[in-house]
Design an enzyme around this catalytic site. Structure first.
Site, PDB file in Angstrom:
ATOM      1  N   TYR A 440       6.561  18.352  13.581  1.00 29.60           N
ATOM      2  CA  TYR A 440       7.145  17.053  13.932  1.00 29.60           C
ATOM      3  C   TYR A 440       8.347  17.184  14.851  1.00 29.60           C
ATOM      4  O   TYR A 440       8.846  18.263  15.098  1.00 29.60           O
ATOM      5  CB  TYR A 440       7.432  16.199  12.711  1.00 29.60           C
ATOM      6  CG  TYR A 440       8.361  16.684  11.624  1.00 29.60           C
ATOM      7  CD1 TYR A 440       9.271  17.717  11.786  1.00 29.60           C
ATOM      8  CD2 TYR A 440       8.328  16.035  10.387  1.00 29.60           C
ATOM      9  CE1 TYR A 440      10.121  18.096  10.769  1.00 29.60           C
ATOM     10  CE2 TYR A 440       9.174  16.409   9.364  1.00 29.60           C
ATOM     11  CZ  TYR A 440      10.068  17.429   9.551  1.00 29.60           C
ATOM     12  OH  TYR A 440      10.910  17.784   8.533  1.00 29.60           O
ATOM     13  N   GLU A 441       8.745  16.035  15.390  1.00 29.81           N
ATOM     14  CA  GLU A 441       9.786  15.940  16.424  1.00 29.81           C
ATOM     15  C   GLU A 441       9.438  16.760  17.663  1.00 29.81           C
ATOM     16  O   GLU A 441      10.296  17.358  18.306  1.00 29.81           O
ATOM     17  CB  GLU A 441      11.163  16.368  15.879  1.00 29.81           C
ATOM     18  CG  GLU A 441      11.588  15.667  14.620  1.00 29.81           C
ATOM     19  CD  GLU A 441      11.539  14.149  14.713  1.00 29.81           C
ATOM     20  OE1 GLU A 441      11.500  13.630  15.836  1.00 29.81           O
ATOM     21  OE2 GLU A 441      11.523  13.495  13.664  1.00 29.81           O
ATOM     22  N   GLY A 442       8.169  16.798  17.992  1.00 25.93           N
ATOM     23  CA  GLY A 442       7.682  17.567  19.130  1.00 25.93           C
ATOM     24  C   GLY A 442       7.191  18.915  18.677  1.00 25.93           C
ATOM     25  O   GLY A 442       7.997  19.792  18.335  1.00 25.93           O
TER      26      GLY A 442
END
Length: 598
Positions: A440-442
């Protein structure tokens, strides 16, 4: 049962003796956090982590969150009470601006405490972490009226925040998003659409939840240029600024996940929910990236946190578990077997985790300190240099530390043998919880592409050249120091490999972009090794200075630093050559097979 002890002594060593915390006393907030105050706050944060958050970690994993028939979500037993203690202690606003109710203390201090709390209970602390991102976005892009309306309650923890990007059909490619925003004519908008994977999207621990939602205003340009960011609260505010009527936002379901069961990861439905533009129209990505950069550093911290708590449990088990005899002769002849910590391959795992965790902590705190300079310094040049550093290091901190955090959770699990696969020891949870941080978050592949495709060339390569110069200057400064020679020579060799890889990309990526894509992950980790090696060289220098001055009762602490530094330099830094070799091989063999051959 799993154990955890916050590494306060190690944090103080990095801040005071390696990074020169006291040299930043001229920055706002630092004078309020003197050395004594710093130590006291870290000690209190440690108590909260060890005594309140950590005992609930297994509870959150086994109970999970429950979506009720009315769409509300109940968090695991004890979570609300623990979050109340976190809120009452003022921890949410530790580094937030004083004018909105925060304490205005250094962000690096907030980061240090954040490691302890995340190690103790990552799922619970995600509710606070998402709120920190919302606070950052509002500070950077909110109007004065929006800041006054939303920030005080977010900063005191009465309300929490989220970020809403992903939709069922689009993740990384946000240009495909379909959530729409229709103007109401009074400055507000009607937001309609569905978002997925929304951490802390619905729960019972706050009076209101402030969702920051990416959406497309009717008639906006296609792609990422037409995306705006909106404040969409769970409850609309009444005339007094308190939660009033329920907004048109609801939790459709909770995702069934591999880990972080104590965090409510929600499918969020927006049905003409009232929202308010945050920042400029069609400027949503820029505003959201303020939040995402904050979140990415926080996720890198999660990777470190999971590696640390898993490592601590592996060490505890290795000291107690009896199995076989030492290859060099019995070490516990009075016992039927030696503890497994005497075996070299067990030591390999334990030392690898220790070496990465200690260097990773230094890298995170160094970057957090740069954030303080970027946001608090009155010197334009210093702010620019610190901001350059933040931009360059964000994908490295996120990508490298989360990759290694998961790897080390698995490594720690391996120390337990079959017992690591059994739930009662808790190692499975560390592995499962650590895995999400790589995604997550890229996802980390995106972090690598961000580093190679954007950060290297940004501002004419100003940030990367400054990093090369700082590391090179340090090696040159201590080149004639016989005690430092093993460290500086190894770091300089790694730096040479990194510079060679950078030059290769400059020469081979423009005309053949696949070369950049094929090299990106190796380049990310090559860069990470050099940054971590530089941290070890600085820590080794600080330890040697202390020992030379007479460390007294702390001598064993500094000697252990030098041994761990030597392990990293001898056993880990040589990997830079392998990364360079893979980078220089190009993309040909990777891309040669036709799709139908897979």
């Amino acid at each position: 049962m799993p154990v955890y002890a916050a590494p306060v002594r190690d944090t103080l060593f990095v801040l005071n003796e390696v990074l020169g915390y006291e040299r930043h006393a001229n920055l706002p907030g630092f004078s309020d956090a003197s050395a004594d105050v710093l130590e006291a706050i870290l000690a209190e944060g440690a108590k909260l982590a060890e005594n309140v958050m950590h005992p609930l970690n297994r509870v959150g994993d086994t109970q999970g969150c429950v979506r009720n028939d009315d769409g509300s979500v109940t968090t695991p037993k004890g979570f609300k009470e623990a979050f109340d203690q976190y809120r009452a202690g003022g921890w949410m606003g530790l580094a937030a601006p004083v004018e909105y109710g925060g304490q205005g203390l250094p962000y690096v201090l907030h980061t240090a405490v954040g490691e302890y709390l995340s190690s103790a209970n990552m799922a619970l602390m995600m509710y606070a972490g998402l709120t920190q991102g919302a606070i950052a976005a509002l500070i950077a892009h909110g109007s004065d009226e929006q800041k006054a309306a939303w920030l005080p309650k977010l900063i005191d923890g009465t309300w929490t925040g989220t970020m809403n990007l992903t939709e069922p059909h689009c993740g990384t490619d946000l240009g495909l998003l379909r959530t729409r925003a229709v103007p109401n004519g009074d400055g507000s908008y009607r937001i309609s659409g569905q978002k997925i994977f929304i951490s802390a999207g619905e729960h019972d621990m706050a009076d209101n939840i402030v969702h920051l939602v990416l959406a497309r205003i009717e008639g906006a340009p296609a792609g990422t240029k037409g995306i705006s960011l909106f404040i969409v609260p769970k409850y609309r505010l009444d005339a007094s600024g308190n939660p009033g009527e329920r907004n048109g936002v609801s939790c459709g379901s909770i995702e069934e996940k591999m880990g972080i069961h104590g965090n409510a990861t929600c499918v969020m439905n927006y049905d003409e929910a009232e929202g308010y533009l945050l920042g400029e129209e069609n400027g949503g990505l820029r505003a959201m990236f303020t939040m995402m950069n904050e979140a990415r550093l926080g996720v890198g911290l999660q990777g470190l946190s999971m590696g640390e708590v898993a490592s601590q449990n592996a060490v505890s088990y290795a000291k107690e578990r009896l199995q076989g005899r030492s290859l060099s002769g019995p070490k516990a002849p009075e016992k039927p077997a030696d503890p497994i910590i005497v075996h070299p391959d067990i030591r390999r795992g334990l030392m690898t985790m220790r070496a990465f965790n200690e260097a990773g902590r230094a890298l995170v705190l160094w970057t957090a300190l740069k954030s303080d300079v970027a946001h608090r310094s009155g010197d334009d040049k210093d702010r620019q240099a610190a901001d350059d550093h933040m931009g360059l290091m964000t994908p490295i901190v996120k990508g490298v530390l989360t990759d290694k955090g998961f790897e080390h959770a698995v490594m720690a699990q391996q120390v337990f043998g079959g017992h690591g696969y059994i739930e009662e020891h808790g190692m499975s949870q560390f592995v499962r919880d650590a895995r999400i941080a790589m995604i997550y978050e890229g996802a980390n592949g995106i972090q690598a592409l961000d580093l190679v495709g954007r950060k290297l060339a940004m501002n004419g390569g100003r940030a990367v050249q400054a990093f090369f110069k700082e590391v090179g200057d340090f090696c040159e400064e201590h080149r004639s120091d016989e005690k430092m020679a093993p460290f500086t020579k190894a770091v300089k060799k790694g730096l040479n490999d990194l510079q060679a890889a950078t030059l290769w990309l400059m020469q081979n990526a423009m005309q053949k972009p696949d070369n950049a894509g094929a090299a990106s992950t190796d380049y990310l980790h090559l860069f990470g090794l050099v940054a971590l090696g530089y941290m070890w060289a600085r820590m080794a220098k600080a330890a040697q200075d202390k020992l030379s001055d007479g460390a007294g009762d702390d001598a064993a602490f500094y000697e252990a630093k030098l041994v761990t530094a030597r392990f990293f330099i001898e056993r880990v830094m040589p990997e830079t050559a392998a990364h360079l070799a893979r980078i220089a091989s190009g993309a040909d063999s990777m891309m040669a097979l036709p799709v139908e051959a897979f």
